[in-house]
Every structure is written in structure tokens, then in C-alpha cells.
Design an enzyme around this catalytic site. Structure first.
Site, PDB file in Angstrom:
ATOM      1  N   ASP A  80       0.823  -1.210   0.000  1.00 47.73           N
ATOM      2  CA  ASP A  80       0.000   0.000   0.000  1.00 47.73           C
ATOM      3  C   ASP A  80       0.854   1.255   0.000  1.00 47.73           C
ATOM      4  O   ASP A  80       2.071   1.198   0.186  1.00 47.73           O
ATOM      5  CB  ASP A  80      -0.961  -0.003   1.208  1.00 47.73           C
ATOM      6  N   ASN A 151      -7.430  -3.330  14.739  1.00 49.96           N
ATOM      7  CA  ASN A 151      -8.812  -3.584  14.331  1.00 49.96           C
ATOM      8  C   ASN A 151      -8.924  -4.747  13.352  1.00 49.96           C
ATOM      9  O   ASN A 151      -9.971  -4.958  12.756  1.00 49.96           O
ATOM     10  CB  ASN A 151      -9.417  -2.313  13.712  1.00 49.96           C
ATOM     11  N   HIS A 153      -7.233  -5.116  10.534  1.00 43.11           N
ATOM     12  CA  HIS A 153      -6.968  -4.833   9.116  1.00 43.11           C
ATOM     13  C   HIS A 153      -5.692  -5.520   8.647  1.00 43.11           C
ATOM     14  O   HIS A 153      -4.781  -5.772   9.428  1.00 43.11           O
ATOM     15  CB  HIS A 153      -6.956  -3.320   8.822  1.00 43.11           C
ATOM     16  N   GLU A 158      -9.718  -2.476   5.635  1.00 43.88           N
ATOM     17  CA  GLU A 158     -10.251  -2.178   6.963  1.00 43.88           C
ATOM     18  C   GLU A 158     -11.486  -3.047   7.248  1.00 43.88           C
ATOM     19  O   GLU A 158     -12.006  -3.705   6.344  1.00 43.88           O
ATOM     20  CB  GLU A 158     -10.618  -0.685   7.028  1.00 43.88           C
TER      21      GLU A 158
HETATM   22  P1  PGA Z   1       2.404  -2.183  13.042  1.00 45.59           P
HETATM   23  O1  PGA Z   1       1.216  -2.091  11.976  1.00 45.59           O
HETATM   24  O2  PGA Z   1       3.347  -3.214  12.521  1.00 45.59           O
HETATM   25  O3  PGA Z   1       2.986  -0.820  13.043  1.00 45.59           O
HETATM   26  O4  PGA Z   1       1.779  -2.577  14.338  1.00 45.59           O
HETATM   27  C1  PGA Z   1       0.633  -3.251  11.502  1.00 45.59           C
HETATM   28  C2  PGA Z   1      -0.547  -2.917  10.622  1.00 45.59           C
HETATM   29  O5  PGA Z   1      -1.284  -1.947  10.920  1.00 45.59           O
HETATM   30  O6  PGA Z   1      -0.753  -3.635   9.643  1.00 45.59           O
END
Ligand code: PGA
Length: 258
Positions: A80, A151, A153, A158
Site C-alpha cells: 500500500d 482492528n 486490518h 479495513e
Molecule cells: P504495526 O502495523 O506493525 O505498526 O503494528 C501493523 C498494521 O497496521 O498492519
């Protein structure tokens, strides 16, 4: 490291420390790259950003320094990118990757792909289709690295994302923007949209490796692996992938009841 036969599907690998999990997945990627180089065959990696990946990339950089591999036939696709950032913005995911992996390991920048955020701002449909087509032209992803949001995702898919969603422009969830606020110097500076690979392209990867560390991820990991499959936790839609390995530390595994 234990691989318990817990009630979850599939059984996660619960490492003693995040560093141990990162070293395991970095070792697997190193093997994949080395096998491709030996065979003179292309290798296609799907890469992720986020704090969890920093340890994976530093372990991979270390492995590659100790046992160098010809990377000239390696192609990468990141999950992304934010919309609305200038080229070279240090908060872009391209900058993150350049800093943590591509620069130190010596990946050729022209073989490292991101969804086209500039095109996405003008012609979102075209940008999504172009990225999908580029991945397909390279024969699909050999291995996709994934983090998971609090959450549930994966990438910027999302809660509520259908299983068939493909690469597209999405508005960012408020939790996701709040998590990003410190690195943007405040919520008001966090982009509102991103372009993300969809669950469709992610599920099509031949191997999925999802990593999560810390107590803050425990509920999301429970929803991803144990609770009924539900688009409310997009990661749960990956659960039945034929080659998914989930790598956790004890804190991220703490809600699994294993
Ligand atoms: P993080 O993010 O590795 O910074 O916890 C993971 C994500 O949101 O996919």
C-alpha cells in the site's frame, strides 16, 4: 519456540521473543531468495510496512550481509501507499522501505513496486487495475509479508472489506489514522486516503506470513484465528489460505487460550 496444537486454525508459531519470530521469517525469505538465485529464476516478494516489519527487515539485512544473494532477479510489490504525499516524503511507505530494506540490502529500486499513489489520486480505478496487472505479469507473489492492525486490518483492508476486494483507493479508518498520527506530527496531517492491495491479491500469494507482537494485537489475533470468520476482522478472511503461517510473541498470543 513452540508450535502448539491449539484450538485456533491454523496453529500459530509462538516465539519466545519478537526477534526470534523475525529471524525465522527472515531466514525463510533468505532461503527463497537464495533458491531463486541458484535456479536463475525470478522471485517475487510481497512486502509490508509498519513497526512489526522493522525487525523482519533488519534480520533479513543481517542474513544477506552474512550470506549474500544475487538480488538481480528479485521483484517486490508493497501492499500500500498513502495518497497525497510528495515524491520522497520521508513518511511515505516507499521511504520506509528504502530506509529499512532496499537501501541496506541493495535491492534495485526499479524492481521495487508500489501502487501508484499519484495516478490513484487522479484515476483510482486505473491505478488499481494497473497494479493488479503488474503483479499478474510477474507471475504473482511467491511470499507476502503481513502485519495486522488492532482492528484486524491487513494492509488498508479495513473492517467490513469483502473477500473479493481488489487493489483500490480506500478512506483510512479512524484507528488507523490515529495510530499514524505521531509520525505525521498530529492527526490533522495524516492522509485521509490510501491505495491498497486487496484481499484478492493477498490471498493469491503462494505463501502468507503474518506477524504480530504485543498485547495490543491479542484481540485482533483472536478474531483472526479463532472467532468465526467475519469481514469485521479482515485478517480472518485469510484463515483458510493453504500456506499461511502466523508468527506471534506470547503477548500477541495471550487471548488464544492455547
Ligand atoms: P504495526 O502495523 O506493525 O505498526 O503494528 C501493523 C498494521 O497496521 O498492519
Amino acid at each position: 519456540m513452540q508450535e502448539p496444537g491449539s484450538t485456533s486454525v491454523p496453529s500459530p508459531v509462538v516465539a519466545a521473543t519478537p526477534a526470534e519470530a523475525c529471524a525465522r521469517v527472515a531466514g525463510e525469505i533468505h532461503e527463497l531468495l537464495a533458491a531463486g538465485a541458484r535456479a536463475g529464476a525470478p522471485t517475487v516478494l510481497g512486502l509490508a510496512t509498519g513497526g512489526t516489519m522493522v525487525g523482519v527487515y533488519s534480520a533479513l539485512v543481517e542474513r544477506l550481509a552474512g550470506e549474500p544473494v544475487d538480488l538481480s532477479r528479485v521483484t517486490t510489490f508493497n501492499l500500500d501507499e498513502y495518497l497525497g504525499l510528495a515524491d520522497g516524503d520521508p513518511r511515505s511507505f516507499r521511504s520506509f522501505m528504502a530506509q529499512h530494506l532496499f537501501g541496506p540490502a541493495g535491492f534495485a529500486p526499479e524492481r521495487c513496486h508500489f501502487p501508484d499513489a499519484a495516478l490513484a489520486a487522479e484515476q483510482p480505478g486505473l491505478a488499481g487495475e494497473a497494479y493488479q496487472a503488474l503483479i499478474a505479469r510477474h507471475g504473482g507473489l511467491d511470499l507476502q509479508l503481513l502485519g495486522i492492525g488492532r482492528n484486524g486490518h491487513v494492509a488498508f483492508n479495513e473492517p467490513g472489506t469483502p473477500e473479493a476486494a481488489s487493489t483500490r483507493v480506500v478512506p483510512l479508518h479512524e484507528h488507523t489514522r490515529a495510530d499514524a498520527a505521531p509520525s505525521f506530527g498530529g492527526l490533522e496531517h495524516v492522509p485521509t486516503h490510501a491505495i491498497t492491495m486487496g484481499l484478492l491479491e493477498i490471498r493469491a500469494a503462494r505463501r502468507l506470513r503474518l506477524l504480530a507482537f504485543g498485547e495490543a494485537k491479542a484481540a485482533a489475533i483472536h478474531a483472526a484465528l479463532v472467532a468465526p470468520v467475519d469481514p469485521a476482522c479482515p485478517a480472518s478472511l485469510l484463515r483458510n489460505h493453504a500456506d499461511l503461517e502466523v508468527l506471534l510473541d506470547g503477548a500477541a498470543a495471550s487471548a488464544l487460550g492455547a
